[in-house]
Design a protein around this motif. Sequence first.
Motif, PDB file in Angstrom:
ATOM      1  N   PHE A 193       0.823  -1.208   0.000  1.00  0.00           N
ATOM      2  CA  PHE A 193       0.000   0.000   0.000  1.00  0.00           C
ATOM      3  C   PHE A 193       0.858   1.259   0.000  1.00  0.00           C
ATOM      4  CE2 PHE A 193      -3.253  -2.953   1.724  1.00  0.00           C
ATOM      5  CZ  PHE A 193      -4.205  -2.754   0.741  1.00  0.00           C
ATOM      6  N   ARG A 194       1.993   1.196   0.652  1.00  0.00           N
ATOM      7  CA  ARG A 194       2.886   2.353   0.638  1.00  0.00           C
ATOM      8  C   ARG A 194       3.405   2.604  -0.789  1.00  0.00           C
ATOM      9  NH1 ARG A 194       6.119   0.556   4.093  1.00  0.00           N
ATOM     10  NH2 ARG A 194       4.954   1.318   5.903  1.00  0.00           N
ATOM     11  N   SER A 195       3.730   1.546  -1.494  1.00  0.00           N
ATOM     12  CA  SER A 195       4.169   1.692  -2.880  1.00  0.00           C
ATOM     13  C   SER A 195       3.068   2.286  -3.740  1.00  0.00           C
ATOM     14  CB  SER A 195       4.587   0.324  -3.446  1.00  0.00           C
ATOM     15  OG  SER A 195       5.702  -0.197  -2.760  1.00  0.00           O
ATOM     16  N   LEU A 196       1.829   1.861  -3.510  1.00  0.00           N
ATOM     17  CA  LEU A 196       0.705   2.406  -4.259  1.00  0.00           C
ATOM     18  C   LEU A 196       0.534   3.893  -3.984  1.00  0.00           C
ATOM     19  CD1 LEU A 196      -1.848   2.201  -5.973  1.00  0.00           C
ATOM     20  CD2 LEU A 196      -3.057   1.331  -3.952  1.00  0.00           C
ATOM     21  N   GLU A 197       0.577   4.268  -2.717  1.00  0.00           N
ATOM     22  CA  GLU A 197       0.417   5.679  -2.360  1.00  0.00           C
ATOM     23  C   GLU A 197       1.528   6.532  -2.977  1.00  0.00           C
ATOM     24  OE1 GLU A 197       0.102   8.455   1.672  1.00  0.00           O
ATOM     25  OE2 GLU A 197      -0.124   6.279   1.781  1.00  0.00           O
ATOM     26  N   ASN A 198       2.766   6.059  -2.910  1.00  0.00           N
ATOM     27  CA  ASN A 198       3.880   6.813  -3.488  1.00  0.00           C
ATOM     28  C   ASN A 198       3.746   6.929  -4.998  1.00  0.00           C
ATOM     29  OD1 ASN A 198       5.033   7.156  -0.967  1.00  0.00           O
ATOM     30  ND2 ASN A 198       6.392   5.381  -1.148  1.00  0.00           N
ATOM     31  N   ALA A 199       3.280   5.857  -5.629  1.00  0.00           N
ATOM     32  CA  ALA A 199       3.107   5.893  -7.077  1.00  0.00           C
ATOM     33  C   ALA A 199       2.010   6.872  -7.484  1.00  0.00           C
ATOM     34  CB  ALA A 199       2.791   4.488  -7.601  1.00  0.00           C
ATOM     35  N   VAL A 234      -6.428   7.318 -12.637  1.00  0.00           N
ATOM     36  CA  VAL A 234      -5.004   7.120 -12.373  1.00  0.00           C
ATOM     37  C   VAL A 234      -4.798   5.989 -11.373  1.00  0.00           C
ATOM     38  CG1 VAL A 234      -2.922   8.190 -11.396  1.00  0.00           C
ATOM     39  CG2 VAL A 234      -4.399   9.501 -12.936  1.00  0.00           C
ATOM     40  N   TYR A 235      -5.678   5.898 -10.385  1.00  0.00           N
ATOM     41  CA  TYR A 235      -5.601   4.870  -9.341  1.00  0.00           C
ATOM     42  C   TYR A 235      -5.575   3.470  -9.946  1.00  0.00           C
ATOM     43  CZ  TYR A 235      -7.234   2.418  -5.061  1.00  0.00           C
ATOM     44  OH  TYR A 235      -7.381   1.581  -3.987  1.00  0.00           O
ATOM     45  N   LEU A 236      -6.542   3.199 -10.835  1.00  0.00           N
ATOM     46  CA  LEU A 236      -6.604   1.867 -11.426  1.00  0.00           C
ATOM     47  C   LEU A 236      -5.434   1.619 -12.364  1.00  0.00           C
ATOM     48  CD1 LEU A 236     -10.427   1.411 -12.086  1.00  0.00           C
ATOM     49  CD2 LEU A 236      -9.037   0.434 -10.272  1.00  0.00           C
ATOM     50  N   ARG A 237      -5.028   2.631 -13.103  1.00  0.00           N
ATOM     51  CA  ARG A 237      -3.881   2.466 -13.992  1.00  0.00           C
ATOM     52  C   ARG A 237      -2.589   2.269 -13.187  1.00  0.00           C
ATOM     53  NH1 ARG A 237      -2.743   6.795 -16.509  1.00  0.00           N
ATOM     54  NH2 ARG A 237      -4.459   8.228 -16.047  1.00  0.00           N
ATOM     55  N   THR A 238      -2.484   2.967 -12.055  1.00  0.00           N
ATOM     56  CA  THR A 238      -1.300   2.819 -11.211  1.00  0.00           C
ATOM     57  C   THR A 238      -1.249   1.435 -10.581  1.00  0.00           C
ATOM     58  OG1 THR A 238      -1.309   5.195 -10.739  1.00  0.00           O
ATOM     59  CG2 THR A 238      -0.058   3.787  -9.240  1.00  0.00           C
ATOM     60  N   LEU A 239      -2.388   0.939 -10.138  1.00  0.00           N
ATOM     61  CA  LEU A 239      -2.444  -0.427  -9.622  1.00  0.00           C
ATOM     62  C   LEU A 239      -1.972  -1.425 -10.670  1.00  0.00           C
ATOM     63  CD1 LEU A 239      -5.782  -0.777  -7.610  1.00  0.00           C
ATOM     64  CD2 LEU A 239      -3.486  -1.304  -6.794  1.00  0.00           C
ATOM     65  N   ALA A 240      -2.409  -1.212 -11.911  1.00  0.00           N
ATOM     66  CA  ALA A 240      -2.046  -2.134 -12.983  1.00  0.00           C
ATOM     67  C   ALA A 240      -0.553  -2.121 -13.264  1.00  0.00           C
ATOM     68  CB  ALA A 240      -2.826  -1.790 -14.248  1.00  0.00           C
ATOM     69  N   ALA A 241       0.126  -1.026 -12.917  1.00  0.00           N
ATOM     70  CA  ALA A 241       1.559  -0.891 -13.188  1.00  0.00           C
ATOM     71  C   ALA A 241       2.435  -1.282 -12.001  1.00  0.00           C
ATOM     72  CB  ALA A 241       1.869   0.543 -13.605  1.00  0.00           C
ATOM     73  N   LEU A 242       1.837  -1.637 -10.869  1.00  0.00           N
ATOM     74  CA  LEU A 242       2.638  -2.067  -9.720  1.00  0.00           C
ATOM     75  C   LEU A 242       3.379  -3.367 -10.054  1.00  0.00           C
ATOM     76  CD1 LEU A 242       0.283  -1.557  -6.632  1.00  0.00           C
ATOM     77  CD2 LEU A 242       2.257  -0.166  -7.273  1.00  0.00           C
TER      78      LEU A 242
END
Length: 261
Positions: A193-199, A234-242
């Motif tokens: 979750f920290r990686s997601l927030e930073n991204a 952006v949230y969903l696209r960022t999740l997809a790029a984790l």
Amino acid sequence: MRLLRLALLGLAALVAAAFALGLWSEGQRGPKRAATPQEVAARRRAIERTVAAPSDYSDFFARLHSGFPVEYDAFLARAAQQAATRGRDDDLDVLAIEAARGLRRSHGVLAARADGPTLDRYFAARAAMLHELSTADPAACVDFLYGGGRMDPAAFSRTRRALVAALVLSGLEAVQDGGQRDETRGRPTEDDFRSLENALRAQGVSNAAIAALLDGRMTEPPIADAELCEAGDVYLRTLAALPEPARRRIYGFAVELMARS
């Protein structure tokens, strides 16, 4: 505690995607009246003809029928009873959404065990739906994120049927694939979750929008629809790029929450 808060509230954008489909079908309910068994049977025959006709939903209904015959029969019985007591049939789009909702409620938890590519397609379909709404109507996009009631779901489905069909079919595929697997994924970690927030922050999402997406907190005054909708996109696209392990842990847990909610 932070993980629990993020899991239950911070995945609102993902969970609401499933909730929105359920709310759409609920919104089609009309005044009820008494119905005879003959009327119910007639409505069922009409619904069977509707879902059997060639359409964007053909694969979904065929695979539901062959892979989940008990659920398919329950869907027909439920839809026929509702149609008879209201004195009118639902259209094809509402029927597809209702059938998908029934499968999610009965077997949705199995999708959490689906393999990586299947889960990726499952959430890619949700991201495509949200992106389309973000370009067409930011207010409706926010409703889709949080389950609001300003959008006209039936009209949206009729004009963008391919998107809805991809959404319900990808959900069915995830349930089918997960049902064939015994292994379970680990829960998302604090680092995930920290990686997601930073991204998200690196993508220019504001702190207020991140709080709304990850904590379910709304600011006063509220964030503008356009900003919140863009942030959700952006949230969903960022999740997809984790990285793959983190992404799939979050995806799997999100699917489990959808099914249990």
